[in-house]
Design a protein around this motif. Structure first.
Motif, PDB file in Angstrom:
ATOM      1  N   MET A  69      35.910  34.536  44.456  1.00 47.42           N
ATOM      2  CA  MET A  69      36.273  35.177  43.191  1.00 47.42           C
ATOM      3  C   MET A  69      36.535  34.159  42.099  1.00 47.42           C
ATOM      4  SD  MET A  69      38.582  38.508  43.975  1.00 47.42           S
ATOM      5  CE  MET A  69      39.468  38.060  45.451  1.00 47.42           C
ATOM      6  N   LEU A  70      37.264  33.088  42.431  1.00 48.49           N
ATOM      7  CA  LEU A  70      37.543  32.065  41.427  1.00 48.49           C
ATOM      8  C   LEU A  70      36.265  31.354  40.996  1.00 48.49           C
ATOM      9  CD1 LEU A  70      40.847  30.317  42.506  1.00 48.49           C
ATOM     10  CD2 LEU A  70      40.400  31.590  40.437  1.00 48.49           C
ATOM     11  N   GLY A  71      35.426  31.023  41.956  1.00 47.90           N
ATOM     12  CA  GLY A  71      34.191  30.331  41.623  1.00 47.90           C
ATOM     13  C   GLY A  71      33.290  31.157  40.728  1.00 47.90           C
ATOM     14  N   LEU A  72      33.111  32.427  41.068  1.00 44.46           N
ATOM     15  CA  LEU A  72      32.265  33.285  40.252  1.00 44.46           C
ATOM     16  C   LEU A  72      32.881  33.560  38.876  1.00 44.46           C
ATOM     17  CD1 LEU A  72      30.960  35.838  42.896  1.00 44.46           C
ATOM     18  CD2 LEU A  72      29.705  33.970  41.805  1.00 44.46           C
ATOM     19  N   ALA A  73      34.216  33.651  38.822  1.00 45.76           N
ATOM     20  CA  ALA A  73      34.869  33.875  37.533  1.00 45.76           C
ATOM     21  C   ALA A  73      34.669  32.679  36.610  1.00 45.76           C
ATOM     22  CB  ALA A  73      36.355  34.144  37.734  1.00 45.76           C
ATOM     23  N   LEU A 108      32.324  30.395  36.842  1.00 42.73           N
ATOM     24  CA  LEU A 108      30.903  30.281  36.545  1.00 42.73           C
ATOM     25  C   LEU A 108      30.507  31.258  35.442  1.00 42.73           C
ATOM     26  CD1 LEU A 108      28.183  28.978  37.404  1.00 42.73           C
ATOM     27  CD2 LEU A 108      27.897  30.940  38.915  1.00 42.73           C
ATOM     28  N   GLY A 109      30.958  32.491  35.549  1.00 45.91           N
ATOM     29  CA  GLY A 109      30.636  33.491  34.540  1.00 45.91           C
ATOM     30  C   GLY A 109      31.226  33.161  33.183  1.00 45.91           C
ATOM     31  N   GLY A 152      29.228  29.300  26.959  1.00 38.98           N
ATOM     32  CA  GLY A 152      28.146  28.422  26.521  1.00 38.98           C
ATOM     33  C   GLY A 152      27.116  29.162  25.688  1.00 38.98           C
ATOM     34  N   ILE A 153      26.726  30.347  26.138  1.00 45.88           N
ATOM     35  CA  ILE A 153      25.786  31.155  25.369  1.00 45.88           C
ATOM     36  C   ILE A 153      26.398  31.577  24.038  1.00 45.88           C
ATOM     37  CG2 ILE A 153      24.570  33.373  25.321  1.00 45.88           C
ATOM     38  CD1 ILE A 153      24.212  33.055  28.369  1.00 45.88           C
ATOM     39  N   LEU A 154      27.669  31.973  24.070  1.00 46.86           N
ATOM     40  CA  LEU A 154      28.362  32.376  22.842  1.00 46.86           C
ATOM     41  C   LEU A 154      28.411  31.233  21.839  1.00 46.86           C
ATOM     42  CD1 LEU A 154      30.131  34.500  21.322  1.00 46.86           C
ATOM     43  CD2 LEU A 154      32.076  33.412  22.418  1.00 46.86           C
ATOM     44  N   GLU A 155      28.760  30.043  22.303  1.00 45.51           N
ATOM     45  CA  GLU A 155      28.869  28.911  21.383  1.00 45.51           C
ATOM     46  C   GLU A 155      27.511  28.493  20.832  1.00 45.51           C
ATOM     47  OE1 GLU A 155      31.637  27.680  20.144  1.00 45.51           O
ATOM     48  OE2 GLU A 155      32.777  29.112  21.341  1.00 45.51           O
ATOM     49  N   ALA A 171      37.745  34.079  23.074  1.00 52.63           N
ATOM     50  CA  ALA A 171      38.264  33.055  23.985  1.00 52.63           C
ATOM     51  C   ALA A 171      39.676  33.402  24.453  1.00 52.63           C
ATOM     52  CB  ALA A 171      38.239  31.690  23.313  1.00 52.63           C
ATOM     53  N   ILE A 172      40.500  33.924  23.568  1.00 51.61           N
ATOM     54  CA  ILE A 172      41.867  34.303  23.950  1.00 51.61           C
ATOM     55  C   ILE A 172      41.847  35.447  24.958  1.00 51.61           C
ATOM     56  CG2 ILE A 172      43.974  35.391  23.054  1.00 51.61           C
ATOM     57  CD1 ILE A 172      43.558  33.658  20.526  1.00 51.61           C
ATOM     58  N   VAL A 173      40.985  36.426  24.740  1.00 53.98           N
ATOM     59  CA  VAL A 173      40.877  37.543  25.686  1.00 53.98           C
ATOM     60  C   VAL A 173      40.406  37.041  27.047  1.00 53.98           C
ATOM     61  CG1 VAL A 173      39.576  39.661  26.186  1.00 53.98           C
ATOM     62  CG2 VAL A 173      40.585  39.326  23.938  1.00 53.98           C
ATOM     63  N   LEU A 174      39.446  36.118  27.073  1.00 62.14           N
ATOM     64  CA  LEU A 174      38.966  35.570  28.338  1.00 62.14           C
ATOM     65  C   LEU A 174      40.055  34.798  29.072  1.00 62.14           C
ATOM     66  CD1 LEU A 174      35.352  34.401  27.510  1.00 62.14           C
ATOM     67  CD2 LEU A 174      36.056  36.252  29.002  1.00 62.14           C
TER      68      LEU A 174
END
Length: 81
Positions: free
Chosen positions: A15-19, A21-22, A28-31, A56-59
């Protein structure tokens, strides 16, 4: 007992790894899109950056909630009783 704990730790790691990674791929796409939009229209920089910071704050808040859930799974596992 040990197999339940091993499965829990494996699930937590997944779960941590996929979180992470996502979140990394998504930010990266957003920036990249933000850089393109600011490059096309520089006077909207403050508005665009305000929206990006809100995302970013919500994430970060969602990631902290994930950590809280994972610690609950790790230390208060209902399957171990």
């Amino acid at each position: 007992m040990e197999s339940v704990m091993a499965s829990t730790v494996e699930a937590i790691g997944t779960m941590l790894g996929l979180a992470f990674l996502g979140i990394g791929i998504g930010l990266g796409i957003l920036e990249s899109k933000v850089a393109g939009s600011i490059g096309r229209n520089p006077e909207t920089k403050s508005d665009v950056m305000q929206g990006v910071m809100m995302v970013a704050i919500v994430l970060v808040i969602l990631l902290l909630l994930l950590f809280a859930f994972l610690f609950l799974l790790l230390f208060f596992n209902p399957l171990l009783s």
